[in-house]
Design a protein around this motif. Structure first.
Motif, PDB file in Angstrom:
ATOM      1  N   ILE A   1       0.834  -1.204   0.000  1.00 54.00           N
ATOM      2  CA  ILE A   1       0.000   0.000   0.000  1.00 54.00           C
ATOM      3  C   ILE A   1       0.870   1.256   0.000  1.00 54.00           C
ATOM      4  CG2 ILE A   1      -1.675   1.311   1.376  1.00 54.00           C
ATOM      5  CD1 ILE A   1      -2.871  -1.358   2.234  1.00 54.00           C
ATOM      6  N   ARG A   2       1.972   1.211   0.713  1.00 56.94           N
ATOM      7  CA  ARG A   2       2.892   2.351   0.739  1.00 56.94           C
ATOM      8  C   ARG A   2       3.470   2.610  -0.657  1.00 56.94           C
ATOM      9  NH1 ARG A   2       6.204   0.374   4.083  1.00 56.94           N
ATOM     10  NH2 ARG A   2       5.105   0.988   5.975  1.00 56.94           N
ATOM     11  N   ALA A   3       3.822   1.542  -1.363  1.00 57.30           N
ATOM     12  CA  ALA A   3       4.380   1.682  -2.711  1.00 57.30           C
ATOM     13  C   ALA A   3       3.344   2.245  -3.682  1.00 57.30           C
ATOM     14  CB  ALA A   3       4.883   0.322  -3.199  1.00 57.30           C
ATOM     15  N   VAL A   4       2.096   1.792  -3.554  1.00 53.47           N
ATOM     16  CA  VAL A   4       1.022   2.317  -4.415  1.00 53.47           C
ATOM     17  C   VAL A   4       0.819   3.805  -4.150  1.00 53.47           C
ATOM     18  CG1 VAL A   4      -1.458   2.223  -4.869  1.00 53.47           C
ATOM     19  CG2 VAL A   4      -0.154   0.105  -4.693  1.00 53.47           C
ATOM     20  N   GLN A   5       0.804   4.198  -2.871  1.00 57.70           N
ATOM     21  CA  GLN A   5       0.631   5.611  -2.531  1.00 57.70           C
ATOM     22  C   GLN A   5       1.788   6.451  -3.081  1.00 57.70           C
ATOM     23  OE1 GLN A   5      -1.225   7.876  -1.689  1.00 57.70           O
ATOM     24  NE2 GLN A   5       0.111   9.486  -0.906  1.00 57.70           N
ATOM     25  N   ASP A   6       3.004   5.960  -2.978  1.00 58.18           N
ATOM     26  CA  ASP A   6       4.159   6.683  -3.517  1.00 58.18           C
ATOM     27  C   ASP A   6       4.034   6.876  -5.024  1.00 58.18           C
ATOM     28  OD1 ASP A   6       5.252   6.837  -0.992  1.00 58.18           O
ATOM     29  OD2 ASP A   6       6.629   5.149  -1.268  1.00 58.18           O
ATOM     30  N   ALA A   7       3.397   5.910  -5.688  1.00 59.24           N
ATOM     31  CA  ALA A   7       3.277   5.968  -7.147  1.00 59.24           C
ATOM     32  C   ALA A   7       2.190   6.927  -7.609  1.00 59.24           C
ATOM     33  CB  ALA A   7       3.004   4.566  -7.703  1.00 59.24           C
ATOM     34  N   VAL A   8       1.062   6.975  -6.882  1.00 56.28           N
ATOM     35  CA  VAL A   8      -0.082   7.763  -7.371  1.00 56.28           C
ATOM     36  C   VAL A   8      -0.277   9.074  -6.614  1.00 56.28           C
ATOM     37  CG1 VAL A   8      -1.270   5.699  -8.172  1.00 56.28           C
ATOM     38  CG2 VAL A   8      -1.763   6.584  -5.874  1.00 56.28           C
ATOM     39  N   LYS A   9       0.345   9.225  -5.444  1.00 57.02           N
ATOM     40  CA  LYS A   9       0.214  10.444  -4.633  1.00 57.02           C
ATOM     41  C   LYS A   9      -1.263  10.812  -4.403  1.00 57.02           C
ATOM     42  CE  LYS A   9       4.694  11.362  -4.374  1.00 57.02           C
ATOM     43  NZ  LYS A   9       5.214  10.114  -4.962  1.00 57.02           N
ATOM     44  N   ALA A  10      -1.976   9.877  -3.806  1.00 55.63           N
ATOM     45  CA  ALA A  10      -3.403  10.094  -3.559  1.00 55.63           C
ATOM     46  C   ALA A  10      -3.634  11.296  -2.659  1.00 55.63           C
ATOM     47  CB  ALA A  10      -4.015   8.843  -2.921  1.00 55.63           C
ATOM     48  N   SER A  11      -4.600  12.143  -3.010  1.00 50.71           N
ATOM     49  CA  SER A  11      -4.919  13.321  -2.190  1.00 50.71           C
ATOM     50  C   SER A  11      -5.729  12.943  -0.965  1.00 50.71           C
ATOM     51  CB  SER A  11      -5.684  14.355  -3.020  1.00 50.71           C
ATOM     52  OG  SER A  11      -6.886  13.802  -3.524  1.00 50.71           O
ATOM     53  N   GLU A  12      -6.440  11.805  -1.031  1.00 53.16           N
ATOM     54  CA  GLU A  12      -7.183  11.286   0.117  1.00 53.16           C
ATOM     55  C   GLU A  12      -6.825   9.821   0.307  1.00 53.16           C
ATOM     56  OE1 GLU A  12      -8.944  12.838   2.250  1.00 53.16           O
ATOM     57  OE2 GLU A  12      -9.614  14.704   1.311  1.00 53.16           O
ATOM     58  N   ARG A  13      -6.497   9.488   1.548  1.00 47.95           N
ATOM     59  CA  ARG A  13      -6.149   8.106   1.888  1.00 47.95           C
ATOM     60  C   ARG A  13      -7.071   7.692   3.031  1.00 47.95           C
ATOM     61  NH1 ARG A  13      -2.522  11.537   1.008  1.00 47.95           N
ATOM     62  NH2 ARG A  13      -2.148  12.045   3.204  1.00 47.95           N
ATOM     63  N   LEU A  14      -8.102   6.924   2.678  1.00 51.45           N
ATOM     64  CA  LEU A  14      -9.189   6.642   3.605  1.00 51.45           C
ATOM     65  C   LEU A  14      -9.158   5.176   4.039  1.00 51.45           C
ATOM     66  CD1 LEU A  14     -12.055   8.560   1.748  1.00 51.45           C
ATOM     67  CD2 LEU A  14     -10.511   9.425   3.510  1.00 51.45           C
ATOM     68  N   LEU A  15      -9.193   4.965   5.340  1.00 49.70           N
ATOM     69  CA  LEU A  15      -9.226   3.627   5.909  1.00 49.70           C
ATOM     70  C   LEU A  15     -10.677   3.215   6.135  1.00 49.70           C
ATOM     71  CD1 LEU A  15      -7.878   1.152   7.287  1.00 49.70           C
ATOM     72  CD2 LEU A  15      -7.903   2.484   9.415  1.00 49.70           C
ATOM     73  N   VAL A  16     -11.050   2.051   5.626  1.00 47.40           N
ATOM     74  CA  VAL A  16     -12.401   1.532   5.816  1.00 47.40           C
ATOM     75  C   VAL A  16     -12.380   0.596   7.016  1.00 47.40           C
ATOM     76  CG1 VAL A  16     -14.315   0.266   4.777  1.00 47.40           C
ATOM     77  CG2 VAL A  16     -12.861   1.728   3.354  1.00 47.40           C
ATOM     78  N   LEU A  17     -13.185   0.918   8.029  1.00 44.00           N
ATOM     79  CA  LEU A  17     -13.222   0.162   9.282  1.00 44.00           C
ATOM     80  C   LEU A  17     -14.626  -0.358   9.555  1.00 44.00           C
ATOM     81  CD1 LEU A  17     -11.133   2.376  11.754  1.00 44.00           C
ATOM     82  CD2 LEU A  17     -10.541   0.072  11.007  1.00 44.00           C
ATOM     83  N   ASP A  18     -14.701  -1.575  10.029  1.00 45.72           N
ATOM     84  CA  ASP A  18     -15.958  -2.161  10.473  1.00 45.72           C
ATOM     85  C   ASP A  18     -16.258  -1.617  11.868  1.00 45.72           C
ATOM     86  OD1 ASP A  18     -18.009  -3.737  11.470  1.00 45.72           O
ATOM     87  OD2 ASP A  18     -17.190  -5.615  10.703  1.00 45.72           O
ATOM     88  N   ALA A  19     -17.349  -0.862  12.005  1.00 44.10           N
ATOM     89  CA  ALA A  19     -17.677  -0.239  13.294  1.00 44.10           C
ATOM     90  C   ALA A  19     -17.900  -1.271  14.387  1.00 44.10           C
ATOM     91  CB  ALA A  19     -18.925   0.636  13.151  1.00 44.10           C
ATOM     92  N   MET A  20     -18.286  -2.494  14.014  1.00 41.49           N
ATOM     93  CA  MET A  20     -18.585  -3.512  15.005  1.00 41.49           C
ATOM     94  C   MET A  20     -17.335  -4.091  15.670  1.00 41.49           C
ATOM     95  SD  MET A  20     -21.696  -5.511  13.086  1.00 41.49           S
ATOM     96  CE  MET A  20     -22.060  -6.537  14.501  1.00 41.49           C
ATOM     97  N   THR A  21     -16.146  -3.784  15.133  1.00 37.09           N
ATOM     98  CA  THR A  21     -14.922  -4.320  15.735  1.00 37.09           C
ATOM     99  C   THR A  21     -14.528  -3.577  17.005  1.00 37.09           C
ATOM    100  OG1 THR A  21     -13.561  -2.882  14.324  1.00 37.09           O
ATOM    101  CG2 THR A  21     -14.004  -5.114  13.531  1.00 37.09           C
ATOM    102  N   GLY A  22     -15.149  -2.421  17.264  1.00 35.01           N
ATOM    103  CA  GLY A  22     -14.894  -1.717  18.517  1.00 35.01           C
ATOM    104  C   GLY A  22     -13.441  -1.324  18.700  1.00 35.01           C
ATOM    105  N   GLN A  23     -12.905  -1.567  19.907  1.00 35.08           N
ATOM    106  CA  GLN A  23     -11.559  -1.112  20.232  1.00 35.08           C
ATOM    107  C   GLN A  23     -10.474  -1.841  19.450  1.00 35.08           C
ATOM    108  OE1 GLN A  23     -10.515  -0.449  24.357  1.00 35.08           O
ATOM    109  NE2 GLN A  23     -12.667  -0.312  24.935  1.00 35.08           N
TER     110      GLN A  23
END
Length: 304
Positions: free
Chosen positions: A202-224
């Protein structure tokens, strides 16, 4: 999301609203109740403690002492403290470049691919030309699923050429640029658990495309348990926000408070159901009001 916390906080704030005088002992008793409500909602202990300390410090100031309605002032202080922890002011996506890349990352099962389709639909409704691509080189089924979703929301799916994620990402970005697309939503590979290979990819992909937004998708049910996940992804790519999925099933909502506070990464969107339109912007100010049982009139008007 937050329905249990809202129920408890509503009972507490109802008692405060009519109070002509709030002593320090009354305040401490109220904050103890609030702390227990937060912990029951699966909010991490350091977050609950920090929030209560912040409210107490503000409430013991001259602002409350001079007020004719101290209960109302304390509720306002609670609202502001909650909003601060949830991320402060709502932030719009940075999509000024053409094309702007939105990189989605996360573990398998969090709903990342479905979220990509929901986000595309939202951006199309805002009048933007959107394209989608997947750089999951190991799971053809994941690429096919995203391609089907692209058809459902009527946006093009760009097939990145090459045998590795970086080559695929560069190819798709070139196609988006040639095609005049405003936004390229880039879905990265997921894993059951975090490993060094995933982070490096993922770091290599970001270095290649320079994304302006990098969003993490999280399952709310996983809690802490979402905390270490968010921290590791943030260390790898410098997240600009997270998207909480399955918030319709999680009545506790502690993940939103915990992740935003512990990582400094604000919640930007929430998935509110399985349907493609069950997706909305996350507004910390309005969410704080909902937690305190004040409703969300603005949100109701927007839905209408």
């Amino acid at each position: 999301m937050f329905s249990r916390l809202t129920e408890k906080f509503s009972e507490i704030t109802d008692r405060l609203r009519g109070a002509a005088r709030v002593s320090e002992a009354d305040l401490d008793a109220t904050l103890r109740e609030m702390r227990m409500a937060l912990l029951e909602a699966d909010v991490a202990l350091p977050v609950a403690r920090r929030l209560m300390d912040d409210v107490r410090e503000r409430a013991l100031g001259a602002e409350v002492a001079k007020s004719l309605q101290p209960g109302q002032v304390i509720i306002k202080i609670m609202h502001d403290a909650l909003a601060d922890i949830l991320g402060g002011q709502r932030r719009e996506l940075e999509v000024s470049g053409i094309p702007s890349v939105i990189l989605l990352c996360g573990l398998q099962g969090a709903g990342k691919t479905t979220t990509a389709g929901k986000l595309a639909r939202l951006l199309v409704a805002q009048g933007r030309r959107v394209a989608m691509t997947s750089v999951d080189a190991t799971r053809p089924a994941a690429r096919e699923q995203l391609q089907v979703l692209a058809g459902q929301v009527d946006v093009p799916y760009l097939v990145g050429e090459g045998g590795d994620p970086v080559a695929m990402a560069r190819s798709a970005l070139g196609q988006a640029r040639t095609g005049g697309h405003h936004v390229l939503i880039l879905d990265t590979a997921g894993r059951q658990v975090i490993d060094d290979d995933l982070m490096g990819e993922i770091r290599a992909v970001q270095d290649a495309v320079k994304a302006s937004e990098r969003l993490l998708v999280l399952d709310a049910m996983t809690g802490q348990t979402s905390l270490p996940v968010a921290e590791q992804f943030h260390a790898a790519v410098g997240l600009t926000g997270c998207i909480l999925t399955k918030t319709d099933a999680d009545v506790r909502g502690g993940a939103a408070l915990s992740v935003a506070y512990s990582t400094g990464v604000p919640v930007r969107f929430v998935g509110t159901g399985e349907k493609i339109d069950a997706f909305e912007l996350f507004d910390p100010q309005r969410m704080a009001g909902r937690i305190l049982g004040q409703g969300d009139v603005v949100g109701l008007v927007e839905r209408i």
